[in-house]
Scaffold this active site. Structure first.
Site, PDB file in Angstrom:
ATOM      1  N   LYS A 144       0.813  -1.221   0.000  1.00 37.82           N
ATOM      2  CA  LYS A 144       0.000   0.000   0.000  1.00 37.82           C
ATOM      3  C   LYS A 144       0.851   1.277   0.000  1.00 37.82           C
ATOM      4  O   LYS A 144       0.463   2.273  -0.591  1.00 37.82           O
ATOM      5  CB  LYS A 144      -0.956   0.001   1.191  1.00 37.82           C
ATOM      6  CG  LYS A 144      -2.080  -1.007   1.028  1.00 37.82           C
ATOM      7  CD  LYS A 144      -3.068  -0.902   2.172  1.00 37.82           C
ATOM      8  CE  LYS A 144      -4.152  -1.957   2.009  1.00 37.82           C
ATOM      9  NZ  LYS A 144      -5.217  -1.805   2.991  1.00 37.82           N
ATOM     10  N   ASP A 192      -9.718   3.099   2.690  1.00 29.84           N
ATOM     11  CA  ASP A 192      -9.805   2.188   3.838  1.00 29.84           C
ATOM     12  C   ASP A 192     -10.620   2.798   4.984  1.00 29.84           C
ATOM     13  O   ASP A 192     -11.551   2.180   5.494  1.00 29.84           O
ATOM     14  CB  ASP A 192      -8.403   1.866   4.381  1.00 29.84           C
ATOM     15  CG  ASP A 192      -7.683   0.828   3.533  1.00 29.84           C
ATOM     16  OD1 ASP A 192      -8.357   0.052   2.842  1.00 29.84           O
ATOM     17  OD2 ASP A 192      -6.444   0.796   3.588  1.00 29.84           O
ATOM     18  N   GLY A 216      -0.750   0.831  12.901  1.00 30.07           N
ATOM     19  CA  GLY A 216      -0.216   0.517  11.569  1.00 30.07           C
ATOM     20  C   GLY A 216      -0.979   1.268  10.488  1.00 30.07           C
ATOM     21  O   GLY A 216      -1.641   2.276  10.758  1.00 30.07           O
ATOM     22  N   ASN A 230      -1.161   1.338  21.498  1.00 26.22           N
ATOM     23  CA  ASN A 230      -0.327   0.432  20.709  1.00 26.22           C
ATOM     24  C   ASN A 230       0.752  -0.191  21.576  1.00 26.22           C
ATOM     25  O   ASN A 230       1.162   0.392  22.582  1.00 26.22           O
ATOM     26  CB  ASN A 230       0.333   1.206  19.554  1.00 26.22           C
ATOM     27  CG  ASN A 230       0.827   0.289  18.469  1.00 26.22           C
ATOM     28  OD1 ASN A 230       0.137  -0.657  18.085  1.00 26.22           O
ATOM     29  ND2 ASN A 230       2.027   0.531  17.965  1.00 26.22           N
ATOM     30  N   ILE A 287     -11.428  -5.015  12.531  1.00 28.86           N
ATOM     31  CA  ILE A 287     -11.317  -5.045  11.058  1.00 28.86           C
ATOM     32  C   ILE A 287     -10.976  -6.451  10.549  1.00 28.86           C
ATOM     33  O   ILE A 287     -10.987  -6.689   9.354  1.00 28.86           O
ATOM     34  CB  ILE A 287     -10.339  -3.983  10.501  1.00 28.86           C
ATOM     35  CG1 ILE A 287      -8.895  -4.288  10.891  1.00 28.86           C
ATOM     36  CG2 ILE A 287     -10.730  -2.591  10.936  1.00 28.86           C
ATOM     37  CD1 ILE A 287      -7.902  -3.458  10.071  1.00 28.86           C
ATOM     38  N   GLY A 346     -14.846  -7.362  10.293  1.00 37.36           N
ATOM     39  CA  GLY A 346     -14.320  -6.626   9.140  1.00 37.36           C
ATOM     40  C   GLY A 346     -14.966  -6.936   7.798  1.00 37.36           C
ATOM     41  O   GLY A 346     -14.540  -6.406   6.768  1.00 37.36           O
TER      42      GLY A 346
HETATM   43  P1  ATR Z   1      -1.427  -2.793   8.869  1.00 34.32           P
HETATM   44  O1  ATR Z   1      -0.847  -1.948   7.781  1.00 34.32           O
HETATM   45  O2  ATR Z   1      -2.230  -3.960   8.380  1.00 34.32           O
HETATM   46  O3  ATR Z   1      -2.159  -2.005   9.913  1.00 34.32           O
HETATM   47  P2  ATR Z   1       1.099  -2.952  10.281  1.00 34.32           P
HETATM   48  O4  ATR Z   1       1.468  -1.627   9.758  1.00 34.32           O
HETATM   49  O5  ATR Z   1       2.122  -4.032  10.246  1.00 34.32           O
HETATM   50  O6  ATR Z   1      -0.181  -3.548   9.567  1.00 34.32           O
HETATM   51  O7  ATR Z   1       0.580  -2.765  11.784  1.00 34.32           O
HETATM   52  C1  ATR Z   1       0.276  -3.833  12.610  1.00 34.32           C
HETATM   53  C2  ATR Z   1      -0.272  -3.357  13.965  1.00 34.32           C
HETATM   54  O8  ATR Z   1      -0.532  -4.521  14.747  1.00 34.32           O
HETATM   55  C3  ATR Z   1       0.689  -2.514  14.779  1.00 34.32           C
HETATM   56  O9  ATR Z   1      -0.053  -1.636  15.602  1.00 34.32           O
HETATM   57  C4  ATR Z   1       1.400  -3.582  15.634  1.00 34.32           C
HETATM   58  O10 ATR Z   1       1.952  -3.095  16.845  1.00 34.32           O
HETATM   59  P3  ATR Z   1       3.481  -2.505  16.878  1.00 34.32           P
HETATM   60  O11 ATR Z   1       3.414  -1.141  16.236  1.00 34.32           O
HETATM   61  O12 ATR Z   1       3.836  -2.469  18.295  1.00 34.32           O
HETATM   62  O13 ATR Z   1       4.306  -3.484  16.051  1.00 34.32           O
HETATM   63  C5  ATR Z   1       0.234  -4.458  15.953  1.00 34.32           C
HETATM   64  N1  ATR Z   1       0.625  -5.822  16.317  1.00 34.32           N
HETATM   65  C6  ATR Z   1       0.862  -6.863  15.469  1.00 34.32           C
HETATM   66  N2  ATR Z   1       1.172  -7.975  16.185  1.00 34.32           N
HETATM   67  C7  ATR Z   1       1.117  -7.630  17.502  1.00 34.32           C
HETATM   68  C8  ATR Z   1       1.305  -8.342  18.730  1.00 34.32           C
HETATM   69  N3  ATR Z   1       1.604  -9.640  18.747  1.00 34.32           N
HETATM   70  N4  ATR Z   1       1.136  -7.662  19.897  1.00 34.32           N
HETATM   71  C9  ATR Z   1       0.810  -6.351  19.915  1.00 34.32           C
HETATM   72  N5  ATR Z   1       0.627  -5.615  18.766  1.00 34.32           N
HETATM   73  C10 ATR Z   1       0.771  -6.257  17.587  1.00 34.32           C
END
Ligand code: ATR
Length: 277
Positions: A66, A102, A130, A152, A220, A243
């Site tokens: 994206k 989105d 994210g 977060n 979502i 979602g």
């Molecule tokens: P997207 O673009 O789909 O939103 P991304 O940019 O990779 O995906 O973001 C993923 C989100 O899920 C982030 O907020 C991530 O937290 P961090 O910024 O701390 O990495 C969160 N996330 C994913 N796995 C996680 C986990 N096991 N525990 C807590 N947060 C998680």
């Protein structure tokens, strides 16, 4: 000649967009076909050039491209540029123009399920920071009076989202632990992380134990249809939403953009239920 539309991502084999789009074309007698394209990281630019060369009038972009597609498009709409992410591309006068719907698709689905025309002074908690969170935060920021908190795991990322998203007047950045203990303060909680997605269905970013009366919880994720956080929210008396509607609305919005035809996204929701059950 039929039009060709598509989606690029990696992995893409499990995308449900081809099912939703091709069914919608049939039902609405749109002479087109939709194809998922698996593209490797180093091939994104070449893939976009190739799609233009063979006359593809529009395509969707999904994880992890994206943000990556932006330099390879001819134009990017101001909102998508601000969000730093594109999810729909349309060929206009020979130029590929990128958009991001989105946040809009999520908000439209939320308002429908809350049976509301707009939001006023609600307190909203976004879980995650994210790309999806950014798009939702940016869309919600249009309502100046909302309190929109972001929680977060990585606090710096939530702070960055607050800045990039337009520095909304009323935003607190929280840890997930703080969000868990403050959950009773929010009218709407939206879960934007991948936590709880199949196959890790026993995971949840926060445990729901004491929600505000009449709270609404949106996730979502659409697979599983009821994530752990949604189940706990429902058991605590909240109205919930997964979602599926956001996914259906994104596909319906892309068809509208590419063909000018409004399609019934409820039909897409029914197909999603069937495909995922
Ligand atoms: P997207 O673009 O789909 O939103 P991304 O940019 O990779 O995906 O973001 C993923 C989100 O899920 C982030 O907020 C991530 O937290 P961090 O910024 O701390 O990495 C969160 N996330 C994913 N796995 C996680 C986990 N096991 N525990 C807590 N947060 C998680």
């Amino acid at each position: 000649m039929s039009e060709l539309f598509g989606i690029i991502g990696n992995p893409i084999a499990h995308s449900l967009s081809p099912l939703l789009q091709n069914e919608a074309y049939q039902l609405n007698e749109i002479d087109a076909y939709f194809q998922a394209f698996h593209v490797e990281h180093e091939d994104v630019e070449t893939a976009i050039k190739g799609m233009k060369a063979i006359g593809i009038k529009g395509f969707m972009v999904t994880v992890p491209y994206k943000a990556k597609v932006i330099p390879f498009l001819d134009e990017v709409d101001a909102i998508a540029l601000k969000k730093g992410a594109v999810n729909i591309v349309q060929l206009i006068d020979g130029k590929y123009v990128g958009y991001n719907f989105d946040g809009e698709a999520w908000l439209q689905g939320l308002l429908e399920d809350m049976n509301r025309q707009s939001l006023h002074e609600e307190s909203i908690l976004i879980l995650g920071a994210g790309g999806a969170a950014l798009s939702i935060y940016h869309t919600l920021s249009q309502y100046g009076e909302l309190r929109i908190d972001i929680a977060n795991r990585t606090i710096e990322r939530a702070n960055a989202l607050k800045e990039v998203g337009g520095d909304h007047k009323y935003t607190n950045v929280l840890s997930l632990e703080e969000a868990e203990s403050m959950q009773y303060q929010y009218d709407v909680i939206v879960q934007t992380t991948s936590i709880g997605m199949w196959p890790d269905i026993d995971q949840s970013p926060i445990h729901i134990t004491k929600l505000k009366k009449d709270a609404f919880v949106s996730d979502i994720i659409y697979n599983p249809a009821e994530t752990k956080i949604l189940k706990q929210a429902r058991q605590n008396g909240a109205r919930t939403q997964n979602g599926m509607k956001m996914l259906a609305l994104q596909n319906a919005l892309s068809i509208e953009k590419w063909t000018g035809r409004k399609v019934n996204y409820q039909q897409m929701m029914a197909s999603l239920h069937k495909a995922l059950s």
